[in-house]
Design a protein around this motif. Structure first.
Motif, PDB file in Angstrom:
ATOM      1  N   TYR A   1       0.827  -1.202   0.000  1.00  0.00           N
ATOM      2  CA  TYR A   1       0.000   0.000   0.000  1.00  0.00           C
ATOM      3  C   TYR A   1       0.860   1.251   0.000  1.00  0.00           C
ATOM      4  O   TYR A   1       0.623   2.190  -0.777  1.00  0.00           O
ATOM      5  CB  TYR A   1      -0.924  -0.008   1.226  1.00  0.00           C
TER       6      TYR A   1
ATOM      7  N   LEU B   1       1.320   4.367  -2.767  1.00  0.00           N
ATOM      8  CA  LEU B   1       1.306   5.803  -2.481  1.00  0.00           C
ATOM      9  C   LEU B   1       2.553   6.475  -3.048  1.00  0.00           C
ATOM     10  O   LEU B   1       2.470   7.549  -3.662  1.00  0.00           O
ATOM     11  CB  LEU B   1       1.231   6.043  -0.972  1.00  0.00           C
TER      12      LEU B   1
ATOM     13  N   ASN C   1       2.742   6.406  -7.104  1.00  0.00           N
ATOM     14  CA  ASN C   1       1.736   7.260  -7.748  1.00  0.00           C
ATOM     15  C   ASN C   1       1.687   8.669  -7.169  1.00  0.00           C
ATOM     16  O   ASN C   1       0.877   9.484  -7.612  1.00  0.00           O
ATOM     17  CB  ASN C   1       0.359   6.606  -7.644  1.00  0.00           C
TER      18      ASN C   1
ATOM     19  N   VAL D   1       0.624   9.899  -4.309  1.00  0.00           N
ATOM     20  CA  VAL D   1      -0.657  10.260  -3.726  1.00  0.00           C
ATOM     21  C   VAL D   1      -0.566  10.145  -2.212  1.00  0.00           C
ATOM     22  O   VAL D   1       0.387   9.573  -1.678  1.00  0.00           O
ATOM     23  CB  VAL D   1      -1.801   9.370  -4.263  1.00  0.00           C
TER      24      VAL D   1
ATOM     25  N   PRO E   1      -3.041   9.645   1.573  1.00  0.00           N
ATOM     26  CA  PRO E   1      -4.370   9.342   2.129  1.00  0.00           C
ATOM     27  C   PRO E   1      -5.102  10.582   2.621  1.00  0.00           C
ATOM     28  O   PRO E   1      -6.285  10.508   2.946  1.00  0.00           O
ATOM     29  CB  PRO E   1      -4.055   8.377   3.278  1.00  0.00           C
TER      30      PRO E   1
ATOM     31  N   HIS F   1     -10.494   3.656  -0.903  1.00  0.00           N
ATOM     32  CA  HIS F   1     -10.350   3.646  -2.359  1.00  0.00           C
ATOM     33  C   HIS F   1      -8.919   3.292  -2.784  1.00  0.00           C
ATOM     34  O   HIS F   1      -8.719   2.495  -3.712  1.00  0.00           O
ATOM     35  CB  HIS F   1     -10.743   5.002  -2.934  1.00  0.00           C
ATOM     36  N   ASP F   2      -7.932   3.853  -2.111  1.00  0.00           N
ATOM     37  CA  ASP F   2      -6.547   3.536  -2.468  1.00  0.00           C
ATOM     38  C   ASP F   2      -6.188   2.095  -2.118  1.00  0.00           C
ATOM     39  O   ASP F   2      -5.305   1.501  -2.747  1.00  0.00           O
ATOM     40  CB  ASP F   2      -5.581   4.503  -1.778  1.00  0.00           C
TER      41      ASP F   2
ATOM     42  N   HIS G   1      -7.108   0.201  -5.183  1.00  0.00           N
ATOM     43  CA  HIS G   1      -6.054   0.286  -6.201  1.00  0.00           C
ATOM     44  C   HIS G   1      -4.946  -0.719  -5.896  1.00  0.00           C
ATOM     45  O   HIS G   1      -4.441  -1.395  -6.791  1.00  0.00           O
ATOM     46  CB  HIS G   1      -5.470   1.698  -6.238  1.00  0.00           C
ATOM     47  N   THR G   2      -4.544  -0.804  -4.634  1.00  0.00           N
ATOM     48  CA  THR G   2      -3.474  -1.716  -4.235  1.00  0.00           C
ATOM     49  C   THR G   2      -3.881  -3.164  -4.454  1.00  0.00           C
ATOM     50  O   THR G   2      -3.118  -3.967  -5.005  1.00  0.00           O
ATOM     51  CB  THR G   2      -3.111  -1.488  -2.761  1.00  0.00           C
TER      52      THR G   2
ATOM     53  N   THR H   1      -3.043   5.045 -10.908  1.00  0.00           N
ATOM     54  CA  THR H   1      -4.001   6.148 -10.784  1.00  0.00           C
ATOM     55  C   THR H   1      -4.230   6.879 -12.101  1.00  0.00           C
ATOM     56  O   THR H   1      -4.847   7.944 -12.100  1.00  0.00           O
ATOM     57  CB  THR H   1      -3.519   7.152  -9.718  1.00  0.00           C
TER      58      THR H   1
ATOM     59  N   GLU I   1      -8.054   4.060 -13.084  1.00  0.00           N
ATOM     60  CA  GLU I   1      -9.199   4.586 -12.335  1.00  0.00           C
ATOM     61  C   GLU I   1     -10.510   4.022 -12.871  1.00  0.00           C
ATOM     62  O   GLU I   1     -11.413   3.684 -12.097  1.00  0.00           O
ATOM     63  CB  GLU I   1      -9.226   6.112 -12.398  1.00  0.00           C
TER      64      GLU I   1
END
Length: 279
Positions: free
Chosen positions: A144, A148, A151, A153, A155, A180-181, A184-185, A191, A196
C-alpha cells in the motif's frame, strides 16, 4: 424557491472555488463521532433504524436542494472528471439507497460491524507510514505504501462528507472514500485514467453507487482507441467478474491486516488475478 436555489448555488460555488484540487486532509478535518452502540444502565437500546444526529462537517439541505446539487455536480463532473469535489457531492446526493445497503451489510458482518463501532479513519495522522515501509516485501501494508509512493498520492486527499444527513451513513460513505486507495493496491491498478476506470467498474459492481456507475461508463471517453480496446476486452470483464465474485470490500478491517500478504488478502476477499496487458 429563490432561497432554495440560493443555498444550493452557494454550496456549489463554495466547492467550485477549490478548482480540481483534492479537498482538505483527513488528518486536519473533522472526525465523525461514533454512534451509541449499546445501552447502559437505565438506557434504552438503540434500534437498528435509529437516525443519528448531525456531524461537524454536515450541511443541512432539503430534498430539492439535493436534487439541484446532484444535477450541478453531475454536469461539472462529466465536464471535468478530475473535479474530485464534484464527484464527492454527486456520490452524497445520489447514493442514499446504495449507502444504506452497504451499511446494512456491514452491520450483519462481524468485521464490518466492528468497523462501524470503532469508526477507524485513514490518514497520515492515524497511520505510521514509516513502519509500513519496514514491513516485508509483499505485505499488504508495504505494498500500500509502495502504491502511495509510486503514484505520488496521499491518504489525506479525501473530502469530508457534507450532504448525507444520517451520521452513520455519512461514516459509511467516508469509509468508502478512504479505502479507495486500498482498492487500487488490491487490484494492482495505477491512478491513470485506465486504472481509475477499471477500479470504478469494480466498485460499481461492489457498491451500486450511482457515482461509480457514472465514472465507469463515462470515464473511458477520455481514453485513446488503443487503451479503450484494452479496457473493453481485458480490464472491464475482469473488474466486473472480480466485483461479483469478491466479498464486500467494506467488511474488511484493512488497518488490522497490514502484515498479511497482499496475495492472501486478495484470495480471502475473492479478487481474481489481474490480466496481463500491454499498451
Amino acid at each position: 424557491m429563490v432561497m432554495v436555489l440560493g443555498r444550493a448555488g452557494r454550496a456549489l460555488r463554495l466547492l467550485s472555488g477549490r478548482g480540481g484540487r483534492p479537498g482538505p486532509g483527513l488528518g486536519g478535518g473533522s472526525v465523525l463521532p461514533a454512534a451509541p452502540l449499546s445501552a447502559g444502565p437505565g438506557q434504552e437500546a438503540a434500534t437498528p433504524d435509529i437516525q443519528y444526529g448531525p456531524y461537524p462537517s454536515h450541511i443541512a439541505t432539503s430534498p430539492l436542494q439535493k436534487i439541484l446539487l446532484a444535477s450541478g455536480s453531475a454536469l461539472m463532473a462529466l465536464y471535468n472528471p478530475y473535479r474530485h469535489d464534484m464527484v464527492a457531492v454527486l456520490g452524497e446526493t445520489t447514493g442514499l439507497l446504495a449507502i444504506r445497503k452497504l451499511r446494512d451489510g456491514m452491520r450483519n458482518h462481524p468485521e464490518g460491524n466492528q468497523i462501524l463501532q470503532e469508526r477507524p479513519r485513514i490518514s497520515t495522522s492515524t497511520m505510521d507510514l514509516a513502519s509500513l515501509r519496514e514491513l516485508p516485501e509483499g505485505a499488504f501494508g508495504r505494498e500500500y505504501v509502495r502504491f502511495l509512493d509510486v503514484n505520488q498520492v496521499t491518504p489525506d486527499s479525501r473530502m469530508p462528507v457534507k450532504f448525507v444527513d444520517d451520521e452513520e451513513l455519512a461514516y459509511v460513505i467516508q469509509r468508502y472514500r478512504e479505502v479507495h486507495d486500498f482498492m487500487h493496491t488490491l487490484l494492482g491498478m495505477p491512478t491513470n485514467i485506465l486504472g481509475e476506470v477499471a477500479v470504478k467498474w469494480f466498485e460499481a459492481v461492489q457498491t451500486g453507487l450511482p457515482m461509480c456507475i457514472l465514472g465507469a461508463v463515462f470515464g473511458p471517453l477520455l481514453l485513446s482507441a488503443r487503451k479503450m480496446q484494452v479496457l473493453t476486452t481485458d480490464l472491464i470483464p475482469w473488474a466486473v467478474q472480480s466485483g461479483r465474485a469478491a466479498q464486500c470490500v467494506m467488511n474488511f478491517y484493512y488497518e488490522k491486516r497490514w502484515e498479511q500478504s497482499l496475495e492472501s488478502l486478495r484470495e480471502e476477499i475473492g479478487i481474481l488475478p489481474s490480466p496481463t496487458i500491454q499498451i
